[in-house]
Design a protein around this motif. Structure first.
Motif, PDB file in Angstrom:
ATOM      1  N   ASP A   9       0.869  -1.067   0.043  1.00 33.71           N
ATOM      2  CA  ASP A   9      -0.092  -0.083  -0.067  1.00 33.71           C
ATOM      3  C   ASP A   9       0.675   1.151   0.034  1.00 33.71           C
ATOM      4  OD1 ASP A   9      -2.656   0.675  -0.294  1.00 33.71           O
ATOM      5  OD2 ASP A   9      -3.056   1.188   1.772  1.00 33.71           O
ATOM      6  N   GLU A  10       2.160   1.118  -0.409  1.00 34.97           N
ATOM      7  CA  GLU A  10       3.096   2.281  -0.687  1.00 34.97           C
ATOM      8  C   GLU A  10       2.828   2.850  -2.080  1.00 34.97           C
ATOM      9  OE1 GLU A  10       6.848   0.973   0.488  1.00 34.97           O
ATOM     10  OE2 GLU A  10       6.359   1.062   2.499  1.00 34.97           O
ATOM     11  N   ASP A  11       3.043   4.233  -2.182  1.00 38.43           N
ATOM     12  CA  ASP A  11       2.877   4.864  -3.568  1.00 38.43           C
ATOM     13  C   ASP A  11       3.749   4.328  -4.630  1.00 38.43           C
ATOM     14  OD1 ASP A  11       1.271   6.524  -2.196  1.00 38.43           O
ATOM     15  OD2 ASP A  11       2.574   8.191  -2.257  1.00 38.43           O
ATOM     16  N   ILE A  12       3.312   4.069  -5.821  1.00 39.59           N
ATOM     17  CA  ILE A  12       4.036   3.784  -7.019  1.00 39.59           C
ATOM     18  C   ILE A  12       3.993   5.104  -7.676  1.00 39.59           C
ATOM     19  CG2 ILE A  12       4.260   2.617  -9.300  1.00 39.59           C
ATOM     20  CD1 ILE A  12       2.630   0.251  -7.847  1.00 39.59           C
ATOM     21  N   THR A  13       5.337   5.781  -7.900  1.00 39.27           N
ATOM     22  CA  THR A  13       5.392   7.012  -8.589  1.00 39.27           C
ATOM     23  C   THR A  13       6.060   7.191  -9.865  1.00 39.27           C
ATOM     24  OG1 THR A  13       7.337   7.772  -7.383  1.00 39.27           O
ATOM     25  CG2 THR A  13       5.366   8.250  -6.261  1.00 39.27           C
ATOM     26  N   SER A  14       5.594   8.116 -10.453  1.00 40.47           N
ATOM     27  CA  SER A  14       6.485   8.407 -12.006  1.00 40.47           C
ATOM     28  C   SER A  14       6.543  10.024 -12.081  1.00 40.47           C
ATOM     29  CB  SER A  14       5.699   7.796 -13.052  1.00 40.47           C
ATOM     30  OG  SER A  14       6.726   8.048 -14.239  1.00 40.47           O
ATOM     31  N   CYS A  15       6.908  10.443 -13.276  1.00 41.66           N
ATOM     32  CA  CYS A  15       7.140  12.033 -13.282  1.00 41.66           C
ATOM     33  C   CYS A  15       6.298  12.288 -14.626  1.00 41.66           C
ATOM     34  CB  CYS A  15       8.350  12.298 -13.247  1.00 41.66           C
ATOM     35  SG  CYS A  15       9.271  12.157 -11.753  1.00 41.66           S
ATOM     36  N   VAL A  16       5.856  13.676 -14.533  1.00 40.03           N
ATOM     37  CA  VAL A  16       5.481  14.342 -15.846  1.00 40.03           C
ATOM     38  C   VAL A  16       6.401  15.576 -16.032  1.00 40.03           C
ATOM     39  CG1 VAL A  16       3.129  13.293 -15.830  1.00 40.03           C
ATOM     40  CG2 VAL A  16       3.499  15.686 -14.524  1.00 40.03           C
ATOM     41  N   VAL A  17       6.312  15.999 -17.315  1.00 39.92           N
ATOM     42  CA  VAL A  17       7.087  17.026 -17.580  1.00 39.92           C
ATOM     43  C   VAL A  17       6.335  18.459 -17.566  1.00 39.92           C
ATOM     44  CG1 VAL A  17       8.329  18.287 -19.496  1.00 39.92           C
ATOM     45  CG2 VAL A  17       8.662  15.772 -19.328  1.00 39.92           C
ATOM     46  N   ASP A  18       6.781  19.423 -16.651  1.00 40.21           N
ATOM     47  CA  ASP A  18       6.067  20.653 -16.647  1.00 40.21           C
ATOM     48  C   ASP A  18       7.145  21.737 -17.063  1.00 40.21           C
ATOM     49  OD1 ASP A  18       3.628  20.319 -15.397  1.00 40.21           O
ATOM     50  OD2 ASP A  18       4.486  19.950 -13.404  1.00 40.21           O
ATOM     51  N   ALA A  19       6.650  22.770 -17.706  1.00 37.46           N
ATOM     52  CA  ALA A  19       7.584  23.952 -17.942  1.00 37.46           C
ATOM     53  C   ALA A  19       8.128  24.506 -16.935  1.00 37.46           C
ATOM     54  CB  ALA A  19       6.610  25.029 -18.621  1.00 37.46           C
TER      55      ALA A  19
END
Length: 234
Positions: free
Chosen positions: A214-224
């Motif tokens: 029940d721990e977060d699975i994270t990724s990333c997105v690109v922001d300006a």
């Protein structure tokens, strides 16, 4: 016509290059998603189209990254097709296999991403004009058959100032070169148009699910991000 105004165009051969860990794949996937969705990317107008993302380095991390994009922008139905690739485009059998994949898409793609060029050579030598030339011929045929922009991801050599590594046969064939360096996207070559402005970016973490604990699975997105001057100011 353009796909991403002032940056990527249909019927062209394009390249994003940079060191490992500079965010090339995040940038390429972000562009791919925005083209598929037909929404502006980094304040640039975008023309919508189907996108095929060929992952020669495996799709494991890419699936998470695509999930993060769909979660961020709230649209799971964009025509972005990410698939593990093992097509040797230097040989006719590999070209035919890719042709079958293209025929199975609902429409011809406007953008085809190849991640990465070195892996896509499938054992070929990136310093060999013959191997690179055969790959370039396959890309030219792909562009002719689809009208797409074919975008490859590539690494810089030891001397970053000399650009992407490998045979000069590659650089000679490329219409558009984009360097990712220090959280900045810089156009270094546009064959028929003037170079567009640089853009800075940051990677923003996004929770895409939870694991068995029940721990977060994270990724990333690109922001300006604002472009920083050498003295560190925005």
């Amino acid at each position: 016509g353009y796909l991403v105004k002032g940056m990527l165009f249909r019927n062209t051969y394009a390249e994003i290059y940079g060191d490992r860990g500079e965010g090339k794949t995040f940038i390429a996937l972000d562009i791919a998603y925005h083209v598929a969705a037909g929404t502006p990317w980094m304040d640039r107008k975008v023309r919508q189209g189907t996108v095929l993302y060929l992952a020669y380095e495996g799709t494991g991390g890419l699936v998470k990254r695509a999930q993060a994009l769909r979660q961020r922008y709230g649209d799971a139905d964009v025509p972005l097709y990410v698939m593990t690739a093992a097509f040797n485009l230097r040989e006719s059998t590999g070209r035919q296999a890719l042709g079958s994949v293209l025929a199975g898409l609902p429409e011809k793609p406007s953008l085809i991403v190849i991640d990465t060029f070195a892996r896509a050579l499938m054992g070929g030598d990136e310093n060999s004009a013959q191997d690179v030339g055969a790959f370039n011929q396959a890309v030219a045929a792909l562009i002719e058959n689809t009208g797409a922009c074919v975008l490859i991801l590539h690494h810089t050599g030891k001397d970053k100032a000399r650009g992407a590594r490998g045979s000069t046969a590659l650089g000679g064939a490329i219409d558009t070169e984009i360097m990712v360096d220090g959280w900045t996207i810089i156009q270094t070559k546009q064959r028929d148009t003037e170079l567009g402005r640089a853009a800075s970016f940051k990677l923003t973490p996004v929770v895409v699910g939870f694991d068995e604990d029940d721990e977060d699975i994270t990724s990333c997105v690109v922001d300006a991000a604002s472009i920083r001057t050498p003295d560190g100011r925005d």
